[in-house]
Design a protein around this motif. Structure first.
Motif, PDB file in Angstrom:
ATOM      1  N   ARG A  95      68.809  -0.296  52.559  1.00  0.00           N
ATOM      2  CA  ARG A  95      68.935   0.803  53.519  1.00  0.00           C
ATOM      3  C   ARG A  95      69.362   2.068  52.778  1.00  0.00           C
ATOM      4  NH1 ARG A  95      73.069  -0.870  57.077  1.00  0.00           N
ATOM      5  NH2 ARG A  95      74.575   0.551  56.164  1.00  0.00           N
ATOM      6  N   VAL A  96      68.762   3.191  53.154  1.00  0.00           N
ATOM      7  CA  VAL A  96      69.011   4.458  52.458  1.00  0.00           C
ATOM      8  C   VAL A  96      69.682   5.457  53.388  1.00  0.00           C
ATOM      9  CG1 VAL A  96      67.982   6.373  51.189  1.00  0.00           C
ATOM     10  CG2 VAL A  96      67.007   4.080  50.967  1.00  0.00           C
ATOM     11  N   SER A  97      70.715   6.104  52.862  1.00  0.00           N
ATOM     12  CA  SER A  97      71.359   7.227  53.539  1.00  0.00           C
ATOM     13  C   SER A  97      71.373   8.395  52.566  1.00  0.00           C
ATOM     14  CB  SER A  97      72.794   6.863  53.945  1.00  0.00           C
ATOM     15  OG  SER A  97      73.462   7.962  54.537  1.00  0.00           O
ATOM     16  N   ILE A  98      71.188   9.608  53.062  1.00  0.00           N
ATOM     17  CA  ILE A  98      71.251  10.785  52.187  1.00  0.00           C
ATOM     18  C   ILE A  98      72.322  11.743  52.689  1.00  0.00           C
ATOM     19  CG2 ILE A  98      68.898  10.574  51.339  1.00  0.00           C
ATOM     20  CD1 ILE A  98      68.028  12.762  53.229  1.00  0.00           C
ATOM     21  N   PHE A  99      73.014  12.336  51.743  1.00  0.00           N
ATOM     22  CA  PHE A  99      74.145  13.220  51.986  1.00  0.00           C
ATOM     23  C   PHE A  99      73.625  14.589  52.406  1.00  0.00           C
ATOM     24  CE2 PHE A  99      78.269  14.992  50.091  1.00  0.00           C
ATOM     25  CZ  PHE A  99      79.108  14.256  50.912  1.00  0.00           C
ATOM     26  N   VAL A 100      74.013  15.074  53.575  1.00  0.00           N
ATOM     27  CA  VAL A 100      73.529  16.375  54.043  1.00  0.00           C
ATOM     28  C   VAL A 100      74.659  17.184  54.675  1.00  0.00           C
ATOM     29  CG1 VAL A 100      71.181  15.521  54.455  1.00  0.00           C
ATOM     30  CG2 VAL A 100      72.821  15.533  56.323  1.00  0.00           C
ATOM     31  N   ASP A 101      74.500  18.477  54.648  1.00  0.00           N
ATOM     32  CA  ASP A 101      75.414  19.373  55.342  1.00  0.00           C
ATOM     33  C   ASP A 101      75.074  19.373  56.837  1.00  0.00           C
ATOM     34  OD1 ASP A 101      76.732  20.312  52.969  1.00  0.00           O
ATOM     35  OD2 ASP A 101      74.944  21.491  52.537  1.00  0.00           O
ATOM     36  N   PRO A 102      76.021  19.789  57.693  1.00  0.00           N
ATOM     37  CA  PRO A 102      75.773  19.780  59.137  1.00  0.00           C
ATOM     38  C   PRO A 102      74.916  20.961  59.586  1.00  0.00           C
ATOM     39  CG  PRO A 102      77.963  20.626  58.720  1.00  0.00           C
ATOM     40  CD  PRO A 102      77.420  20.179  57.389  1.00  0.00           C
ATOM     41  N   ASP A 103      73.716  20.990  59.086  1.00  0.00           N
ATOM     42  CA  ASP A 103      72.756  22.049  59.360  1.00  0.00           C
ATOM     43  C   ASP A 103      71.554  21.404  60.045  1.00  0.00           C
ATOM     44  OD1 ASP A 103      70.607  23.845  59.234  1.00  0.00           O
ATOM     45  OD2 ASP A 103      71.261  24.700  57.321  1.00  0.00           O
ATOM     46  N   PRO A 104      71.267  21.759  61.291  1.00  0.00           N
ATOM     47  CA  PRO A 104      70.153  21.122  62.006  1.00  0.00           C
ATOM     48  C   PRO A 104      68.838  21.162  61.243  1.00  0.00           C
ATOM     49  CG  PRO A 104      71.453  22.413  63.538  1.00  0.00           C
ATOM     50  CD  PRO A 104      72.000  22.706  62.166  1.00  0.00           C
TER      51      PRO A 104
END
Length: 239
Positions: A128-137
Motif C-alpha cells: 500500500r502506498v501513501s504520499i506526503f502532501v501539504d493541505p492544498d486541495p
C-alpha cells in the motif's frame, strides 16, 4: 478509531549516540505494540543517522502490527529496501539529501508522472502506498491521479498555528480531507502532532485513518513512561 503508528526513529538516534544496542530498537518496537500501538513507522535516511537499513530487516521479521516505511523514493537504496521487506505501507516523502526532518509535501502536479511510475512499482509488489502532501486541495486532487492509495497530510502548519487559533489552524486540513474523500483516497497525517493538539485534529478531520507520531511521543515517554504515553495518545484518538 484512527490508528496510532509510533515512529521509533528517536529511539535509534539515542542508541546510535553511544554505539551498542541500548536502547534496544526491536524490543522497543515490540513493547510499543504490546502497549497498544497499531503500527510501527521508520524513516531510514542515506546516512543512517537514526534508523539503519539493517534495522528494517530486523523489525520486519518480528512486527505483528502494521509496518510503515517512510522515505525518499528517489534513492535507489530506499526502493530496494522497501521491495525487499514488503511492509504493509510505504510512505513517499520528498526529502532532500541531508534534510534534518521532513518539511514539505510533494508537488503532485509537477511530479505527477514520476509519482505514477514509482507508485506502480510498489503497488505491483503488493505494498500500500501513501504520499506526503501539504493541505492544498490542488495537491490532493493531483495526488488522486497518481495511483496512490492514501495521502499523508503534513501537519506542522496545524501544530504551529494551533495555540493561536485552532479553528483556523485545522480548516485547511478539513478541506483537504474532504477532497481526499471525494477522490477516493485514504487519509493519514503526521508531523508535530502531540498530546495537546491531537484530539482536536482527530475530531475535526473527516476520514482520518492513521497518524504517525514519533518525536513528541518519545519526548513524552521520558517523563510519563512509554506504556502510559502510548495509552494517553490512544485516548486522544478515541476522542
Amino acid at each position: 478509531m484512527t490508528k496510532l503508528s509510533v515512529n521509533i526513529n528517536k529511539i535509534a538516534t539515542l542508541r546510535n549516540s553511544r554505539g551498542g544496542n541500548n536502547p534496544d530498537l526491536v524490543k522497543t518496537a515490540l513493547d510499543c505494540e504490546r502497549f497498544g500501538a497499531q503500527g510501527i513507522t521508520v524513516h531510514p535516511r542515506p546516512d543512517e543517522r537514526h534508523i539503519r537499513y539493517q534495522d528494517v530487516y530486523d523489525l520486519k521479521s518480528v512486527i505483528a502490527t502494521e509496518f510503515n516505511i517512510e522515505g525518499n523514493c528517489q534513492e535507489k537504496k530506499f526502493i530496494d529496501l522497501v521491495l525487499a521487506n514488503k511492509p504493509a505501507q510505504v510512505t513517499l516523502v520528498p526529502d532532500a539529501e541531508g534534510q534534518i526532518t521532513s518539511n514539505h509535501g510533494w508537488n503532485t502536479i509537477q511530479h505527477q508522472q514520476y509519482l505514477k511510475d514509482i507508485i506502480a512499482v510498489f503497488k505491483d509488489a503488493g505494498i500500500r502506498v501513501s504520499i506526503f502532501v501539504d493541505p492544498d486541495p490542488r495537491m490532493v486532487e493531483a495526488a488522486a491521479t497518481t495511483g496512490t492509495d492514501r495521502i499523508e497530510l503534513y501537519t506542522e502548519g496545524y501544530a504551529t498555528a494551533y495555540l493561536k487559533n485552532r479553528e483556523a489552524a485545522v480548516s485547511p486540513y478539513v478541506e483537504a480531507a474532504k477532497v481526499a474523500q471525494e477522490a477516493g483516497l485514504g487519509l493519514n497525517a503526521g508531523h508535530d502532532l502531540d498530546l495537546h493538539n491531537l484530539r482536536y485534529f482527530a475530531r475535526q478531520v473527516p476520514g482520518l485513518l492513521e497518524v504517525s507520531i514519533g518525536h513528541a511521543l518519545i519526548c513524552d515517554a521520558l517523563y510519563l513512561g512509554l506504556e502510559n504515553t502510548i495509552q494517553m495518545y490512544l485516548r486522544q484518538l478515541a476522542g
